[in-house]
Design a protein around this motif. Structure first.
Motif, PDB file in Angstrom:
ATOM      1  N   GLY A  11      41.204  47.682  45.716  1.00  0.00           N
ATOM      2  CA  GLY A  11      41.292  48.789  46.665  1.00  0.00           C
ATOM      3  C   GLY A  11      41.877  48.364  47.992  1.00  0.00           C
ATOM      4  O   GLY A  11      42.692  49.077  48.587  1.00  0.00           O
ATOM      5  N   PHE A  12      41.487  47.174  48.485  1.00  0.00           N
ATOM      6  CA  PHE A  12      42.027  46.677  49.752  1.00  0.00           C
ATOM      7  C   PHE A  12      43.538  46.450  49.653  1.00  0.00           C
ATOM      8  O   PHE A  12      44.304  46.847  50.542  1.00  0.00           O
ATOM      9  N   ALA A  13      43.986  45.795  48.569  1.00  0.00           N
ATOM     10  CA  ALA A  13      45.412  45.490  48.427  1.00  0.00           C
ATOM     11  C   ALA A  13      46.246  46.764  48.359  1.00  0.00           C
ATOM     12  O   ALA A  13      47.280  46.879  49.032  1.00  0.00           O
ATOM     13  N   ARG A  14      45.821  47.730  47.567  1.00  0.00           N
ATOM     14  CA  ARG A  14      46.575  48.973  47.426  1.00  0.00           C
ATOM     15  C   ARG A  14      46.584  49.767  48.723  1.00  0.00           C
ATOM     16  O   ARG A  14      47.617  50.317  49.128  1.00  0.00           O
ATOM     17  N   ALA A  15      45.409  49.853  49.369  1.00  0.00           N
ATOM     18  CA  ALA A  15      45.340  50.612  50.613  1.00  0.00           C
ATOM     19  C   ALA A  15      46.142  49.962  51.728  1.00  0.00           C
ATOM     20  O   ALA A  15      46.531  50.625  52.688  1.00  0.00           O
ATOM     21  N   SER A  16      46.409  48.665  51.618  1.00  0.00           N
ATOM     22  CA  SER A  16      47.191  47.949  52.619  1.00  0.00           C
ATOM     23  C   SER A  16      48.679  47.958  52.295  1.00  0.00           C
ATOM     24  O   SER A  16      49.462  47.293  52.974  1.00  0.00           O
ATOM     25  N   GLY A  17      49.076  48.686  51.255  1.00  0.00           N
ATOM     26  CA  GLY A  17      50.482  48.763  50.880  1.00  0.00           C
ATOM     27  C   GLY A  17      50.965  47.580  50.064  1.00  0.00           C
ATOM     28  O   GLY A  17      52.167  47.405  49.887  1.00  0.00           O
ATOM     29  N   GLY A  18      50.031  46.776  49.542  1.00  0.00           N
ATOM     30  CA  GLY A  18      50.415  45.587  48.787  1.00  0.00           C
ATOM     31  C   GLY A  18      50.045  45.698  47.329  1.00  0.00           C
ATOM     32  O   GLY A  18      49.859  46.783  46.779  1.00  0.00           O
ATOM     33  N   GLU A  19      49.916  44.541  46.691  1.00  0.00           N
ATOM     34  CA  GLU A  19      49.572  44.490  45.280  1.00  0.00           C
ATOM     35  C   GLU A  19      48.731  43.261  45.019  1.00  0.00           C
ATOM     36  O   GLU A  19      48.649  42.352  45.859  1.00  0.00           O
ATOM     37  N   VAL A  20      48.088  43.235  43.854  1.00  0.00           N
ATOM     38  CA  VAL A  20      47.196  42.139  43.493  1.00  0.00           C
ATOM     39  C   VAL A  20      47.417  41.809  42.031  1.00  0.00           C
ATOM     40  O   VAL A  20      47.783  42.672  41.227  1.00  0.00           O
ATOM     41  N   GLY A  21      47.221  40.558  41.666  1.00  0.00           N
ATOM     42  CA  GLY A  21      47.412  40.141  40.282  1.00  0.00           C
ATOM     43  C   GLY A  21      46.602  38.897  39.972  1.00  0.00           C
ATOM     44  O   GLY A  21      45.994  38.273  40.848  1.00  0.00           O
ATOM     45  N   VAL A  22      46.596  38.521  38.687  1.00  0.00           N
ATOM     46  CA  VAL A  22      45.805  37.389  38.203  1.00  0.00           C
ATOM     47  C   VAL A  22      46.671  36.528  37.296  1.00  0.00           C
ATOM     48  O   VAL A  22      47.403  37.043  36.442  1.00  0.00           O
ATOM     49  N   ASP A  23      46.589  35.209  37.489  1.00  0.00           N
ATOM     50  CA  ASP A  23      47.167  34.229  36.570  1.00  0.00           C
ATOM     51  C   ASP A  23      46.037  33.307  36.147  1.00  0.00           C
ATOM     52  O   ASP A  23      45.328  32.747  37.000  1.00  0.00           O
ATOM     53  N   SER A  24      45.849  33.134  34.846  1.00  0.00           N
ATOM     54  CA  SER A  24      44.721  32.327  34.396  1.00  0.00           C
ATOM     55  C   SER A  24      45.047  31.648  33.079  1.00  0.00           C
ATOM     56  O   SER A  24      45.768  32.195  32.238  1.00  0.00           O
ATOM     57  N   VAL A  25      44.505  30.434  32.919  1.00  0.00           N
ATOM     58  CA  VAL A  25      44.616  29.680  31.676  1.00  0.00           C
ATOM     59  C   VAL A  25      43.221  29.187  31.327  1.00  0.00           C
ATOM     60  O   VAL A  25      42.540  28.579  32.167  1.00  0.00           O
ATOM     61  N   LEU A  26      42.762  29.469  30.113  1.00  0.00           N
ATOM     62  CA  LEU A  26      41.429  29.049  29.705  1.00  0.00           C
ATOM     63  C   LEU A  26      41.287  27.534  29.837  1.00  0.00           C
ATOM     64  O   LEU A  26      42.118  26.768  29.367  1.00  0.00           O
ATOM     65  N   GLY A  27      40.221  27.128  30.530  1.00  0.00           N
ATOM     66  CA  GLY A  27      39.953  25.724  30.727  1.00  0.00           C
ATOM     67  C   GLY A  27      40.711  25.085  31.866  1.00  0.00           C
ATOM     68  O   GLY A  27      40.461  23.916  32.195  1.00  0.00           O
ATOM     69  N   ALA A  28      41.660  25.812  32.474  1.00  0.00           N
ATOM     70  CA  ALA A  28      42.487  25.226  33.544  1.00  0.00           C
ATOM     71  C   ALA A  28      42.352  25.973  34.861  1.00  0.00           C
ATOM     72  O   ALA A  28      42.993  25.605  35.836  1.00  0.00           O
ATOM     73  N   GLY A  29      41.548  27.038  34.922  1.00  0.00           N
ATOM     74  CA  GLY A  29      41.338  27.722  36.196  1.00  0.00           C
ATOM     75  C   GLY A  29      42.055  29.055  36.285  1.00  0.00           C
ATOM     76  O   GLY A  29      42.807  29.463  35.391  1.00  0.00           O
ATOM     77  N   THR A  30      41.816  29.728  37.402  1.00  0.00           N
ATOM     78  CA  THR A  30      42.336  31.071  37.639  1.00  0.00           C
ATOM     79  C   THR A  30      42.906  31.164  39.048  1.00  0.00           C
ATOM     80  O   THR A  30      42.362  30.567  39.982  1.00  0.00           O
ATOM     81  N   THR A  31      43.995  31.898  39.189  1.00  0.00           N
ATOM     82  CA  THR A  31      44.579  32.197  40.508  1.00  0.00           C
ATOM     83  C   THR A  31      44.641  33.702  40.673  1.00  0.00           C
ATOM     84  O   THR A  31      45.227  34.405  39.851  1.00  0.00           O
ATOM     85  N   ILE A  32      44.008  34.194  41.730  1.00  0.00           N
ATOM     86  CA  ILE A  32      44.117  35.614  42.099  1.00  0.00           C
ATOM     87  C   ILE A  32      44.980  35.681  43.352  1.00  0.00           C
ATOM     88  O   ILE A  32      44.702  35.006  44.338  1.00  0.00           O
ATOM     89  N   TRP A  33      46.038  36.483  43.283  1.00  0.00           N
ATOM     90  CA  TRP A  33      46.988  36.534  44.397  1.00  0.00           C
ATOM     91  C   TRP A  33      47.129  37.957  44.909  1.00  0.00           C
ATOM     92  O   TRP A  33      46.951  38.931  44.183  1.00  0.00           O
ATOM     93  N   LEU A  34      47.414  38.033  46.203  1.00  0.00           N
ATOM     94  CA  LEU A  34      47.685  39.307  46.860  1.00  0.00           C
ATOM     95  C   LEU A  34      49.010  39.190  47.596  1.00  0.00           C
ATOM     96  O   LEU A  34      49.302  38.157  48.197  1.00  0.00           O
ATOM     97  N   ARG A  35      49.821  40.237  47.557  1.00  0.00           N
ATOM     98  CA  ARG A  35      51.066  40.304  48.316  1.00  0.00           C
ATOM     99  C   ARG A  35      50.944  41.457  49.307  1.00  0.00           C
ATOM    100  O   ARG A  35      50.744  42.611  48.914  1.00  0.00           O
ATOM    101  N   ILE A  36      51.022  41.129  50.601  1.00  0.00           N
ATOM    102  CA  ILE A  36      50.812  42.096  51.668  1.00  0.00           C
ATOM    103  C   ILE A  36      52.093  42.210  52.483  1.00  0.00           C
ATOM    104  O   ILE A  36      52.712  41.197  52.819  1.00  0.00           O
TER     105      ILE A  36
END
Length: 575
Positions: free
Chosen positions: A404-429
């Motif tokens: 909700g924060f990313a969309r309301a700020s005019g940006g976007e959000v996404g997820v990159d993840s690999v099992l056993g290797a971690g997760t990255t959550i990114w926002l573009r504002i």
């Protein structure tokens, strides 16, 4: 009996048998057609029920895209209806009734403007409309046109059914058994339909109770901790006279109250109804200032690293909501690393390549070294109430707030993840070219002389809240009169024209709420400023849309002083 009579009886017996068989066949065919008509009506009712369920799901999904005019998300939700082959056209409309997104498989496209009404059958098609609401606020509407059944297919079904029944009637006439078997089969079918409906109702109730359990369990846990801090802090304040210790206890109670207010805003943020307060910020400076908060929120075996270049572009966001979003992602990362690990918070500029800078973005990434997320769950991470944690360990609202924060700020959000290797959550504002504003610290001004004291009409139905607000207003040097509802406020204003300002709660008993009271005062006393206050985000959003001054609960005395000073400074600040 004579031989002639016996012969006539033998001749009539086959004729009577054929007549009975034909009569029985005709009767069964007539009954079958009547049953077919009845079954068709049942089928239409079932088709209508299924379409209404599909329409309600679509309307619920469209609330956030229509509230924030997210046409891309609206097209995605509308386009998803193509998975149903019976759907011919779908439309989503904004609150003005204009088409915001549409899909057409066959026939005419959805109408350019939607007129709400009951379901209607247009030949072989079923047309439904529904409003898109959030609470009592209508955000728009949706349109759905689906196929019932073509006339040719209906006639073929009737003809085939009639042929089968005629054959069954002949068999009944000869063998006398098919009717009983058909009745038993129909009884079993109805029983299976009833059992399936019961199972579907039980599943929906189970899902509802699971969501409520996750919500209440997580919220109760957090609020009980905050109440414990405040309660024990007050007890200790009464038992110590050491000024330094009393100051530390006051700071702890204040932090608990602020965290409770932040949690309430987090619960409402996923619905994107919380009124945002965007400001231009140095994102690197803000993130660096969160290290202390993150250290207190994470375990000792979790290390936080920040990679923030000094030339990061400025962004225009609600700073507190951004901090809540980062904290939510960090807490999810902590839970994904049960044996400890590292959380890396990184930001970088992403130029669009255009000379005018349009499309420039700042990318914020939060990476962990945890267990990762399964591919089939990545697409659901931002759904409200969805969580991979055990019941009571999380509400499933954290990443919804991030979305909700990313969309309301005019940006976007996404997820990159690999099992056993971690997760990255990114926002573009989006980058902001506005200048940074350096806010002046709030300060409580000294009380004015008695002759300069301004009169405030306080409208508050809760006695406990009213008592404390009265004390704050008097501490700020105002003369205060309190009433408990909107009707009493209007009576007080008619009887006494000497008030300089009205400070009113928004949600009150009776027929006149705070927003209605502000409208009535605008007609009765156009020159009299009104400041509204509420802890309910939908009410605050409705008042903000009308340009009303709103002070969101809970607030501190410094914020109250600043708001009242601003509204009394001149006509520009008045509602």
């Amino acid at each position: 009996m004579s031989g002639g009579a016996k012969a006539r009886r033998r001749r009539w017996r086959p004729a009577l048998t054929v007549w009975m068989a034909v009569t029985l066949a005709v009767a069964i065919v007539v009954a079958a057609f009547a049953m077919a008509v009845y079954n068709e009506r049942l089928g239409q009712q079932e088709k209508l029920r299924q379409a209404e369920v599909q329409l309600r799901i679509l309307a619920g999904s469209m609330a956030a895209p229509l509230a924030f005019d997210d046409r891309s998300a609206a097209r995605e939700y509308v386009g998803a209806q193509s998975s149903n082959p019976d759907v011919e056209a779908v439309g989503a409309y904004d609150m003005q009734g204009a088409l915001a997104a549409g899909y057409t498989r066959a026939g005419a496209p959805p109408p350019p403007r939607n007129a709400l009404g009951p379901p209607r059958i247009e030949g072989p098609r079923l047309v439904l409309t529904a409003p898109v609401t959030e609470g009592d606020t209508v955000l728009g509407s949706v349109y759905l046109r689906t196929v019932l059944e073509s006339p040719t297919r209906r006639m073929m079904r009737y003809a085939g059914f009639a042929l089968l029944i005629v054959m069954a009637a002949l068999l009944v006439a000869v063998l006398g058994a098919a009717s009983a078997r058909e009745a038993e089969a129909y009884r079993k079918l109805k029983a299976e339909i009833r059992e399936r409906e019961k199972a579907e109702d039980a599943l929906r109730q189970s899902q509802k109770m699971e969501a409520m359990g996750q919500l209440t369990g997580g919220v109760a846990h957090d609020f009980n901790n905050l109440l414990m801090v405040a309660s024990s802090g007050l007890d200790l304040l009464e038992r110590t006279s050491d000024p330094a210790r009393r100051e530390r206890l006051r700071d702890g109670i204040r932090q608990a109250i602020d965290r409770g207010a932040s949690l309430t805003q987090q619960l409402l943020a996923f619905s994107r109804r919380s009124p945002l307060k965007p400001e231009v910020i140095d994102i690197g400076q803000r993130l660096s200032g969160m290290l202390a908060i993150l250290d207190r929120s994470l375990r000792e075996d979790v290390t936080v690293r920040m990679q923030l270049p000094p030339d990061l572009w400025r962004v225009e966001v609600d700073a507190s909501q951004m901090e809540v979003a980062v904290l939510n992602i960090a807490i999810n990362a902590r839970d994904a690393m049960p044996d400890g690990g590292t959380i890396t918070i990184e930001a970088r500029n992403e130029p669009s390549g255009r000379a005018d800078g349009v499309g420039d973005m700042v990318r914020l990434s939060i990476r962990d070294t945890g267990v990762g997320v399964a591919p089939d769950m990545i697409s659901r991470l931002f759904e409200p109430f969805f969580t991979t944690k055990a019941v009571g360990k999380g509400t499933g609202l954290g990443l919804s707030q991030v979305y909700g924060f990313a969309r309301a700020s005019g940006g976007e959000v996404g997820v990159d993840s690999v099992l056993g290797a971690g997760t990255t959550i990114w926002l573009r504002i989006p980058r902001s070219t506005k200048a940074l504003l350096t806010p002046e610290p709030l300060a409580v001004r000294p009380p004015p002389a008695d002759s300069d004291r301004q009169r405030v009409l306080l409208v508050e139905d809760d006695d406990s809240v009213a008592h404390l607000v009265e004390e704050m207003l008097r501490e700020l040097g105002y003369e205060v009169k309190r009433v408990a509802d909107g009707s009493s406020a209007l009576d007080a204003l008619r009887a006494d024209p000497g008030f300089q300002l009205v400070f009113s709660d928004m949600v009150m008993p009776g027929d006149i709420g705070g927003l209605d009271l502000a409208r009535d005062i605008s007609r009765l006393r156009p020159d009299l400023p009104v400041v509204l206050t509420t802890g309910y985000s939908a009410a605050a959003a409705a008042a903000s849309k009308e340009g009303r001054r709103v002070l969101v609960k809970p607030y501190r005395i410094e914020a109250l002083a600043a708001e009242l000073d601003a509204v009394l400074a001149g006509p520009a600040g008045r509602s």
